[in-house]
Design a protein around this motif. Structure first.
Motif, PDB file in Angstrom:
ATOM      1  N   MET A   1       0.841  -1.169   0.000  1.00 29.20           N
ATOM      2  CA  MET A   1       0.000   0.000   0.000  1.00 29.20           C
ATOM      3  C   MET A   1       0.893   1.241   0.000  1.00 29.20           C
ATOM      4  O   MET A   1       1.891   1.293   0.689  1.00 29.20           O
ATOM      5  N   LYS A   2       0.503   2.225  -0.770  1.00 27.83           N
ATOM      6  CA  LYS A   2       1.274   3.468  -0.839  1.00 27.83           C
ATOM      7  C   LYS A   2       0.485   4.586  -0.176  1.00 27.83           C
ATOM      8  O   LYS A   2      -0.722   4.657  -0.287  1.00 27.83           O
ATOM      9  N   ASN A  22      11.270   8.264 -11.926  1.00 26.18           N
ATOM     10  CA  ASN A  22      10.343   7.772 -10.905  1.00 26.18           C
ATOM     11  C   ASN A  22      10.893   8.152  -9.536  1.00 26.18           C
ATOM     12  O   ASN A  22      11.601   7.389  -8.884  1.00 26.18           O
ATOM     13  N   LYS A  23      10.576   9.361  -9.101  1.00 29.81           N
ATOM     14  CA  LYS A  23      11.131   9.919  -7.877  1.00 29.81           C
ATOM     15  C   LYS A  23      10.748   9.107  -6.641  1.00 29.81           C
ATOM     16  O   LYS A  23      11.580   8.847  -5.772  1.00 29.81           O
ATOM     17  N   SER A  24       9.497   8.678  -6.549  1.00 29.42           N
ATOM     18  CA  SER A  24       9.041   7.916  -5.382  1.00 29.42           C
ATOM     19  C   SER A  24       9.797   6.603  -5.248  1.00 29.42           C
ATOM     20  O   SER A  24      10.250   6.232  -4.167  1.00 29.42           O
ATOM     21  N   GLN A  25       9.945   5.892  -6.353  1.00 35.22           N
ATOM     22  CA  GLN A  25      10.659   4.617  -6.319  1.00 35.22           C
ATOM     23  C   GLN A  25      12.126   4.836  -5.935  1.00 35.22           C
ATOM     24  O   GLN A  25      12.693   4.079  -5.153  1.00 35.22           O
ATOM     25  N   TYR A  26      12.726   5.878  -6.462  1.00 34.36           N
ATOM     26  CA  TYR A  26      14.127   6.184  -6.164  1.00 34.36           C
ATOM     27  C   TYR A  26      14.308   6.459  -4.669  1.00 34.36           C
ATOM     28  O   TYR A  26      15.218   5.924  -4.035  1.00 34.36           O
ATOM     29  N   VAL A  27      13.436   7.272  -4.100  1.00 40.94           N
ATOM     30  CA  VAL A  27      13.511   7.600  -2.674  1.00 40.94           C
ATOM     31  C   VAL A  27      13.264   6.351  -1.827  1.00 40.94           C
ATOM     32  O   VAL A  27      13.983   6.100  -0.851  1.00 40.94           O
ATOM     33  N   CYS A  28      12.276   5.545  -2.183  1.00 46.46           N
ATOM     34  CA  CYS A  28      11.983   4.315  -1.427  1.00 46.46           C
ATOM     35  C   CYS A  28      13.191   3.384  -1.411  1.00 46.46           C
ATOM     36  O   CYS A  28      13.564   2.854  -0.357  1.00 46.46           O
ATOM     37  N   ALA A  30      16.346   4.160  -1.862  1.00 45.64           N
ATOM     38  CA  ALA A  30      17.439   4.787  -1.116  1.00 45.64           C
ATOM     39  C   ALA A  30      17.224   4.657   0.389  1.00 45.64           C
ATOM     40  O   ALA A  30      18.150   4.328   1.131  1.00 45.64           O
ATOM     41  N   VAL A  31      16.004   4.901   0.851  1.00 43.78           N
ATOM     42  CA  VAL A  31      15.706   4.817   2.278  1.00 43.78           C
ATOM     43  C   VAL A  31      15.855   3.380   2.768  1.00 43.78           C
ATOM     44  O   VAL A  31      16.438   3.120   3.829  1.00 43.78           O
ATOM     45  N   LYS A  32      15.354   2.429   2.007  1.00 40.88           N
ATOM     46  CA  LYS A  32      15.476   1.020   2.401  1.00 40.88           C
ATOM     47  C   LYS A  32      16.941   0.597   2.452  1.00 40.88           C
ATOM     48  O   LYS A  32      17.361  -0.107   3.374  1.00 40.88           O
ATOM     49  N   ARG A  33      17.729   1.010   1.462  1.00 45.57           N
ATOM     50  CA  ARG A  33      19.152   0.663   1.438  1.00 45.57           C
ATOM     51  C   ARG A  33      19.865   1.273   2.632  1.00 45.57           C
ATOM     52  O   ARG A  33      20.685   0.624   3.293  1.00 45.57           O
ATOM     53  N   LEU A  34      19.578   2.527   2.943  1.00 47.32           N
ATOM     54  CA  LEU A  34      20.196   3.192   4.085  1.00 47.32           C
ATOM     55  C   LEU A  34      19.799   2.500   5.387  1.00 47.32           C
ATOM     56  O   LEU A  34      20.639   2.263   6.256  1.00 47.32           O
ATOM     57  N   HIS A  35      18.540   2.152   5.514  1.00 49.07           N
ATOM     58  CA  HIS A  35      18.059   1.493   6.728  1.00 49.07           C
ATOM     59  C   HIS A  35      18.727   0.131   6.928  1.00 49.07           C
ATOM     60  O   HIS A  35      19.121  -0.223   8.034  1.00 49.07           O
ATOM     61  N   THR A  36      18.910  -0.612   5.858  1.00 46.63           N
ATOM     62  CA  THR A  36      19.531  -1.937   5.939  1.00 46.63           C
ATOM     63  C   THR A  36      20.980  -1.846   6.384  1.00 46.63           C
ATOM     64  O   THR A  36      21.454  -2.659   7.160  1.00 46.63           O
ATOM     65  N   ASN A  37      21.691  -0.836   5.922  1.00 46.69           N
ATOM     66  CA  ASN A  37      23.126  -0.699   6.205  1.00 46.69           C
ATOM     67  C   ASN A  37      23.425   0.328   7.287  1.00 46.69           C
ATOM     68  O   ASN A  37      24.571   0.734   7.446  1.00 46.69           O
ATOM     69  N   GLU A  38      22.426   0.730   8.048  1.00 47.71           N
ATOM     70  CA  GLU A  38      22.568   1.860   8.957  1.00 47.71           C
ATOM     71  C   GLU A  38      23.660   1.688  10.014  1.00 47.71           C
ATOM     72  O   GLU A  38      24.375   2.621  10.324  1.00 47.71           O
ATOM     73  N   GLY A  39      23.816   0.520  10.586  1.00 50.96           N
ATOM     74  CA  GLY A  39      24.765   0.348  11.672  1.00 50.96           C
ATOM     75  C   GLY A  39      26.192   0.102  11.245  1.00 50.96           C
ATOM     76  O   GLY A  39      27.096   0.104  12.067  1.00 50.96           O
ATOM     77  N   GLU A  40      26.438  -0.089   9.963  1.00 45.59           N
ATOM     78  CA  GLU A  40      27.773  -0.442   9.487  1.00 45.59           C
ATOM     79  C   GLU A  40      28.636   0.800   9.272  1.00 45.59           C
ATOM     80  O   GLU A  40      28.173   1.802   8.772  1.00 45.59           O
ATOM     81  N   LEU A  41      29.891   0.696   9.664  1.00 47.88           N
ATOM     82  CA  LEU A  41      30.849   1.776   9.444  1.00 47.88           C
ATOM     83  C   LEU A  41      31.612   1.498   8.159  1.00 47.88           C
ATOM     84  O   LEU A  41      32.160   0.419   7.975  1.00 47.88           O
ATOM     85  N   ARG A  42      31.626   2.489   7.297  1.00 49.64           N
ATOM     86  CA  ARG A  42      32.385   2.377   6.049  1.00 49.64           C
ATOM     87  C   ARG A  42      33.438   3.479   6.043  1.00 49.64           C
ATOM     88  O   ARG A  42      33.109   4.657   6.168  1.00 49.64           O
ATOM     89  N   LEU A  43      34.680   3.088   5.887  1.00 44.08           N
ATOM     90  CA  LEU A  43      35.761   4.071   5.938  1.00 44.08           C
ATOM     91  C   LEU A  43      35.622   5.152   4.884  1.00 44.08           C
ATOM     92  O   LEU A  43      35.973   6.305   5.114  1.00 44.08           O
TER      93      LEU A  43
END
Length: 77
Positions: A1-2, A22-28, A30-43
């Motif tokens: 559902m959107k 497709n701005k909505s798909q792009y943002v979705c 990006a947010v999901k990718r950021l949320h999945t990798n949120e705790g990881e430190l990348r140099l």
């Protein structure tokens, strides 16, 4: 559902989104990718100046590395 929501974003983000079809798909994605990798430190995400500053503060750097760091700060003032 959107669901339609309104959020405040900066101008740089708006400029990026202007180029996407497709701005909505792009943002979705990006947010999901950021949320999945949120705790990881990348140099590569640490700003160079911050990384060098920590090296200097920590101490124990070889003298030739300290010289390179000082030179970096003189160039990037």
């Amino acid at each position: 559902m959107k669901i339609t929501r309104a959020y405040t974003i900066d101008r740089e983000t708006i400029e990026i989104l202007k180029k996407k079809s497709n701005k909505s798909q792009y943002v979705c994605r990006a947010v999901k990718r950021l949320h999945t990798n949120e705790g990881e430190l990348r140099l590569y995400e640490i700003p160079v100046g911050e990384l060098l500053q920590h090296c200097m503060i920590r101490g124990g750097c070889p003298q030739h590395i300290e010289s390179v760091i000082r030179e970096y700060y003189q160039i990037h003032k």
